[in-house]
Design a protein around this motif. Structure first.
Motif, PDB file in Angstrom:
ATOM      1  N   TRP A  27      39.983  40.006  46.375  1.00 46.18           N
ATOM      2  CA  TRP A  27      41.281  39.452  45.974  1.00 46.18           C
ATOM      3  C   TRP A  27      42.446  39.856  46.860  1.00 46.18           C
ATOM      4  CZ3 TRP A  27      39.874  35.773  43.093  1.00 46.18           C
ATOM      5  CH2 TRP A  27      38.844  35.927  42.164  1.00 46.18           C
ATOM      6  N   ASN A  47      44.073  31.113  48.719  1.00 45.41           N
ATOM      7  CA  ASN A  47      43.805  29.883  47.967  1.00 45.41           C
ATOM      8  C   ASN A  47      44.165  30.004  46.490  1.00 45.41           C
ATOM      9  OD1 ASN A  47      41.605  31.068  46.573  1.00 45.41           O
ATOM     10  ND2 ASN A  47      40.245  30.585  48.289  1.00 45.41           N
ATOM     11  N   PHE A  49      42.395  30.020  43.788  1.00 44.47           N
ATOM     12  CA  PHE A  49      41.627  30.953  42.965  1.00 44.47           C
ATOM     13  C   PHE A  49      42.264  32.336  42.988  1.00 44.47           C
ATOM     14  CE2 PHE A  49      38.587  27.694  44.009  1.00 44.47           C
ATOM     15  CZ  PHE A  49      37.868  27.541  42.838  1.00 44.47           C
ATOM     16  N   VAL A  50      42.603  32.755  44.199  1.00 42.77           N
ATOM     17  CA  VAL A  50      43.179  34.080  44.356  1.00 42.77           C
ATOM     18  C   VAL A  50      44.554  34.122  43.700  1.00 42.77           C
ATOM     19  CG1 VAL A  50      43.913  35.805  46.022  1.00 42.77           C
ATOM     20  CG2 VAL A  50      41.905  34.432  46.486  1.00 42.77           C
ATOM     21  N   ASP A  52      45.672  32.388  41.192  1.00 39.59           N
ATOM     22  CA  ASP A  52      45.497  32.437  39.738  1.00 39.59           C
ATOM     23  C   ASP A  52      45.151  33.843  39.268  1.00 39.59           C
ATOM     24  OD1 ASP A  52      45.854  29.798  38.991  1.00 39.59           O
ATOM     25  OD2 ASP A  52      44.130  29.962  37.618  1.00 39.59           O
ATOM     26  N   TRP A  53      44.186  34.400  39.931  1.00 42.39           N
ATOM     27  CA  TRP A  53      43.643  35.680  39.495  1.00 42.39           C
ATOM     28  C   TRP A  53      44.660  36.791  39.669  1.00 42.39           C
ATOM     29  CZ3 TRP A  53      40.086  36.512  36.243  1.00 42.39           C
ATOM     30  CH2 TRP A  53      39.469  37.757  36.150  1.00 42.39           C
ATOM     31  N   ASN A  56      47.361  36.386  37.033  1.00 42.83           N
ATOM     32  CA  ASN A  56      46.970  36.704  35.661  1.00 42.83           C
ATOM     33  C   ASN A  56      46.606  38.160  35.481  1.00 42.83           C
ATOM     34  OD1 ASN A  56      47.336  34.108  34.921  1.00 42.83           O
ATOM     35  ND2 ASN A  56      45.208  33.516  35.283  1.00 42.83           N
TER      36      ASN A  56
ATOM     37  N   LEU B  30      30.434  37.376  40.848  1.00 45.43           N
ATOM     38  CA  LEU B  30      30.399  35.959  41.209  1.00 45.43           C
ATOM     39  C   LEU B  30      28.974  35.422  41.332  1.00 45.43           C
ATOM     40  CD1 LEU B  30      33.283  35.672  43.795  1.00 45.43           C
ATOM     41  CD2 LEU B  30      33.294  35.035  41.411  1.00 45.43           C
ATOM     42  N   THR B  47      31.787  29.964  40.053  1.00 46.10           N
ATOM     43  CA  THR B  47      32.695  29.711  41.176  1.00 46.10           C
ATOM     44  C   THR B  47      32.293  30.564  42.370  1.00 46.10           C
ATOM     45  OG1 THR B  47      34.973  29.810  41.922  1.00 46.10           O
ATOM     46  CG2 THR B  47      34.332  31.436  40.302  1.00 46.10           C
ATOM     47  N   LEU B  49      34.855  30.895  44.672  1.00 48.63           N
ATOM     48  CA  LEU B  49      36.242  31.032  45.108  1.00 48.63           C
ATOM     49  C   LEU B  49      36.667  29.962  46.103  1.00 48.63           C
ATOM     50  CD1 LEU B  49      36.759  34.866  45.373  1.00 48.63           C
ATOM     51  CD2 LEU B  49      37.057  33.347  43.434  1.00 48.63           C
ATOM     52  N   SER B  50      35.795  28.972  46.315  1.00 52.45           N
ATOM     53  CA  SER B  50      36.209  27.842  47.127  1.00 52.45           C
ATOM     54  C   SER B  50      36.098  26.604  46.252  1.00 52.45           C
ATOM     55  CB  SER B  50      35.291  27.722  48.338  1.00 52.45           C
ATOM     56  OG  SER B  50      35.688  26.641  49.118  1.00 52.45           O
ATOM     57  N   VAL B  51      35.016  26.584  45.489  1.00 57.57           N
ATOM     58  CA  VAL B  51      34.845  25.521  44.510  1.00 57.57           C
ATOM     59  C   VAL B  51      34.492  26.176  43.175  1.00 57.57           C
ATOM     60  CG1 VAL B  51      32.397  25.167  45.069  1.00 57.57           C
ATOM     61  CG2 VAL B  51      33.689  23.300  44.076  1.00 57.57           C
ATOM     62  N   GLY B  52      34.995  25.605  42.110  1.00 55.33           N
ATOM     63  CA  GLY B  52      34.705  26.173  40.805  1.00 55.33           C
ATOM     64  C   GLY B  52      34.306  25.075  39.834  1.00 55.33           C
ATOM     65  N   PRO B 116      36.525  35.559  37.534  1.00 60.23           N
ATOM     66  CA  PRO B 116      37.808  34.888  37.737  1.00 60.23           C
ATOM     67  C   PRO B 116      37.998  33.653  36.860  1.00 60.23           C
ATOM     68  CG  PRO B 116      36.382  34.570  39.629  1.00 60.23           C
ATOM     69  CD  PRO B 116      35.655  35.481  38.712  1.00 60.23           C
ATOM     70  N   THR B 117      39.225  33.323  36.644  1.00 63.03           N
ATOM     71  CA  THR B 117      39.540  32.083  35.951  1.00 63.03           C
ATOM     72  C   THR B 117      39.518  30.958  36.973  1.00 63.03           C
ATOM     73  OG1 THR B 117      41.822  32.584  36.399  1.00 63.03           O
ATOM     74  CG2 THR B 117      41.011  33.116  34.215  1.00 63.03           C
ATOM     75  N   LEU B 118      39.376  29.740  36.488  1.00 63.90           N
ATOM     76  CA  LEU B 118      39.468  28.610  37.401  1.00 63.90           C
ATOM     77  C   LEU B 118      40.903  28.125  37.396  1.00 63.90           C
ATOM     78  CD1 LEU B 118      36.315  26.456  36.647  1.00 63.90           C
ATOM     79  CD2 LEU B 118      36.624  28.264  38.317  1.00 63.90           C
TER      80      LEU B 118
END
Lengths: 449, 365
Positions: A27, A47, A49-50, A52-53, A56, B30, B47, B49-52, B116-118
């Protein structure tokens, strides 16, 4: 205003201790501070995903750590951005410069007919005391090929311009006498050619091929010593050229006398014409070389850099050119003159450290060369091989390092200074009549150079 | 957590998600699939971390709960059951107990808190048929560059033009373009999706029918179809202006049968050299379409193709592989090969179907 990069690095160090390694590398890697405004820090992340994480899960942690390093920070925001610390204008600027001032790639066009590289010309050949004899002879040959100095034998250590000189002769003859056929080759290629002709039963073609030329230039002829068959073929070729007054030009890294394994008949033929040596360039010549190169590349340096380079880069011109190229390349890339310190950094590796030798080192070198025990040199023994080595040590110490006779005697097992004088004179006389000894001396000298 | 659910459904989902998990080495969690039971459904999330992807299925939930476990393990375990049946899944401590009619599997779970969350993205939304999206992507994605050096060409580029949605990909040696007719195409924002993600998107969406809602944001795109949610990162870059390399004219054209071509290429490939080079020689006057390949270690092959030939004589060489890749996307019986000159690209099309175009750069011998 604070240093964003530094703050973020400090913050990351703290974060690293409070989260697991896996989490950190997933992360927090590739993040940076992209913007700072009125107490709000924008953290750039790779990106969604990062983003968001981090928002949060780690929002509080990041804010807290940031606040410990810079009190004025009030909140943290996350944006997706490519990690690039330089702003876009700057990159564009660099790109533009690169395109505009692309480093010239000179075509190394080599003529297939004669193998000559047109880059090597007399115009770009710097003449100094170290090569003026060779240069003068070369000029004489260009004026009257085949008659004045035939064969012409150039020798000197590597990277001093032998190839440049002999190719320049070839190019000049071509220009002056277009009807003359010039051919440049290296001994390596000559030898391969010969081997191939033997393999394919075409030795007659081989003979004809070489005999049709009017000027033959062979580079690095010293390698002939190990090639028996080539040697014979070369001998006959030599004779046929010599009889017809066709010019022969050779280069080698040693004087013909010191090329081991060379028969006397070949040796004497090499020496029949003119042999000239090229030594290392002196300071003034080096300055001239650097200036010429600067002119060619249209990239002038300040005088202090020229002086520094000329005084520190001794020896091979090739290495000198290499270092210059590195500097020119850097200058063009950075689009400004380099400072003396930057230049020093660039050429640091090319400068040969000046070694200090102790008497012991010399003894070791000589003992190693003659494969005798180092300790025996100091002993009182009159065994022939040891006496010779000991005398050699004395000679070198006196001749090359100007150590006083009494000191030499004292250091080599308490000999009288007259003993040392005797040894010195003996070797000196021997050197005049004994080429093998000369050769040995040369080789020992290279050991501690 | 305590639930009952169909074994077949779980198995299919896990197999689908397995492609996405399992490759990330930096964050161990992951490699797992997150499983959330709540209300009347069971959600699976994976996921890289590129596609989820998040897929929801109905289930009888007795007790809510969350867990993360290696999806492949359960998928393999469930493939031992031959017919669909209800299975009971319950969590006790850090072990997931799966009870089928014949067996009990106990699977180790991992700490789900790090999962991780999406990203849920908000932005413009449009609805398009899943089938068309898949058709478009499938027709072109094979041409995308494999290397990551230039992210914008190891991708599929989707953009609207007139009444079509256009899908393009190229690796700079060949280029595939597919036009799909669509009504709401104009709202589709030009998007570059990494080819690795596109493959996963197609794989997951293939199980769905009907429409999908596509949401665009600056860095992310998402697809919602049925109970499936997929989101992928998109490339922030500019796709090369490929239109300028498409030859405007054609000097030689050959119309041939696709199946003939495929058969002959098989023979040619045996004898092609290490660069897969095959040479076309088209001579319309002599009515000759010859293809030639030669490998100094193997031998050589010369074959003739029957077809309608027009234009000038030409000789041009290609990589066999590039031609072969295009056949699945050329979906008519006869195809046209049109060339301009020796060093210009060649274009392959289906006869009577202008929607797909495949361009190949010639090889320089």
């Amino acid at each position: 205003m604070f240093d964003q990069k530094q703050i973020w690095e400090k913050c990351l160090l703290d974060v690293e201790t409070s989260v697991s390694k896996a989490n950190f590398s997933t992360w927090f890697k590739n993040t940076h501070i992209s913007k700072y405004e009125d107490g709000i820090v924008c953290v750039g992340v790779p990106n969604e995903f990062v983003k968001d994480w981090l928002a949060n899960k780690y929002h509080k942690l990041i804010l807290k750590t940031l606040m410990t390093h810079a009190e004025e920070i009030r909140s943290v925001d996350f944006v997706i951005s490519k990690n690039d610390h330089r702003n876009k204008d700057e990159i564009m600027e660099i790109k533009k410069n690169l395109i505009n001032r692309e480093l010239p790639l000179h075509d190394l066009y080599i003529n297939k007919e004669d193998n000559l590289n047109p880059r090597y010309l007399f115009d770009s050949f710097i003449v100094g005391p170290f090569n003026e004899l060779a240069y003068a002879a070369a000029q004489a040959i260009v004026n009257r090929p085949g008659t004045n100095y035939n064969p012409f034998f150039v020798y000197g250590a590597s990277g001093l311009g032998k190839t440049h000189l002999i190719q320049a002769i070839g190019n000049a003859i071509k220009l002056k006498f277009p009807e003359k056929k010039v051919y440049y080759t290296t001994l390596e290629r000559f030898s391969n050619d010969y081997v191939n002709s033997v393999l394919t039963n075409k030795s007659q073609q081989f003979k004809d091929k070489y005999r049709k030329y009017d000027v033959l230039i062979i580079d690095d002829i010293q390698f002939i010593s190990t090639k028996e068959g080539t040697k014979d073929e070369f001998f006959h070729l030599f004779n046929s050229f010599y009889e017809q007054n066709k010019q022969l030009i050779f280069s080698s890294d040693k004087h013909p006398n010191y090329i081991s394994g060379l028969e006397d008949r070949v040796k004497s033929r090499f020496l029949a014409g003119m042999s000239a040596d090229i030594t290392e360039p002196d300071l003034e010549s080096r300055i001239a070389i650097i200036k010429q190169k600067m002119k060619d590349q249209d990239c002038p340096f300040p005088q202090e850099i020229v002086d520094y380079l000329a005084s520190s880069l001794e020896g091979s011109i090739r290495e000198l050119e290499g270092s210059l190229n590195a500097i020119i390349c850097q200058t063009k890339l950075k689009n400004r003159d380099l400072s003396l310190n930057e230049v020093k950094n660039l050429v640091r590796n090319s400068i040969k450290p000046k070694k200090n030798f102790s008497i012991k080192d010399i003894v070791k070198c000589v003992a190693d060369y003659y494969t005798i025990d180092e300790a025996s040199v100091y002993e009182k023994t009159r065994r022939k091989e040891i006496v010779k080595a000991r005398q050699m040590v004395m000679y070198i110490l006196r001749e090359d390092f100007s150590v006083s006779y009494p000191l030499i005697g004292q250091k080599l097992g308490g000999k009288d200074h007259t003993t040392v004088i005797h040894s010195f004179m003996k070797i000196k006389e021997d050197l005049k009549i004994n080429p093998t000894l000369n050769h040995e001396l040369e080789q020992i000298r290279t050991l501690f150079k | 957590m305590k639930i009952e659910c169909s074994s077949e459904k779980i198995k299919n989902i896990l197999i689908g998600l397995d492609r996405i998990t399992g490759k990330n080495l930096s964050l161990p969690v992951l490699r797992c699939v997150l499983c959330v039971a709540s209300g009347k459904s069971l959600k699976f999330r994976a996921t890289n971390l590129s596609v989820g992807v998040e897929i929801e299925i109905p289930a009888e939930v007795e007790k809510d709960g969350v867990t993360a476990f290696k999806g492949a393990v359960l998928a393999q375990a469930l493939s031992s059951i031959t017919k669909d049946e209800k299975i009971k899944i319950s969590l006790s401590g850090d072990v997931l107990n799966v009870v089928t009619s014949k067996s009990v599997f106990s699977i180790k779970t991992e700490n789900y808190e790090d999962f991780p969350t999406l990203p849920v993205i908000s932005g413009e939304k449009i609805t398009i048929p899943v089938k068309k999206l898949i058709e478009g992507i499938k027709s072109v994605f094979f041409s995308a560059s494999i290397s990551d050096i230039k992210p914008e060409i190891s991708s599929v580029y989707i953009y609207p033009e007139e009444e079509n949605l256009i899908f393009v990909s190229t690796d700079s040696f060949r280029l595939a373009e597919k036009k799909i007719k669509m009504k709401q195409n104009e709202e589709f924002k030009p998007t570059i999706i990494p080819v690795k993600n596109v493959i996963e998107i197609v794989r997951i969406l293939e199980n769905e029918s009907g429409d999908t809602v596509v949401t665009f944001s600056k860095n992310q795109i998402s697809f919602v179809a049925g109970m499936t949610y997929i989101t992928s990162r998109i490339i922030d870059g500019v796709f090369p202006d490929y239109k300028q390399i498409i030859p405007k004219e054609k000097k030689t054209e050959a119309i041939i049968l696709k199946q003939d071509f495929i058969n002959i290429l098989k023979g040619l490939n045996i004898f092609s050299d290490k660069f897969n080079q095959i040479i076309f020689h088209i001579h319309p006057v002599k009515k000759l379409f010859e293809i030639f390949s030669k490998n100094s270690d193997v031998g050589e092959n010369k074959s003739h193709l029957d077809g309608a030939l027009t234009g000038d004589e030409i000789e041009v060489s290609f990589n066999y592989k590039y031609i072969n890749d295009a056949f699945p996307s050329l979906n008519t019986d006869s195809i046209s090969v049109s060339c301009v000159e020796k060093n210009k690209p060649v274009i392959l099309r289906s006869v009577g179907d202008q929607s797909f175009m495949y361009l190949i750069m010639p090889m320089n011998r």
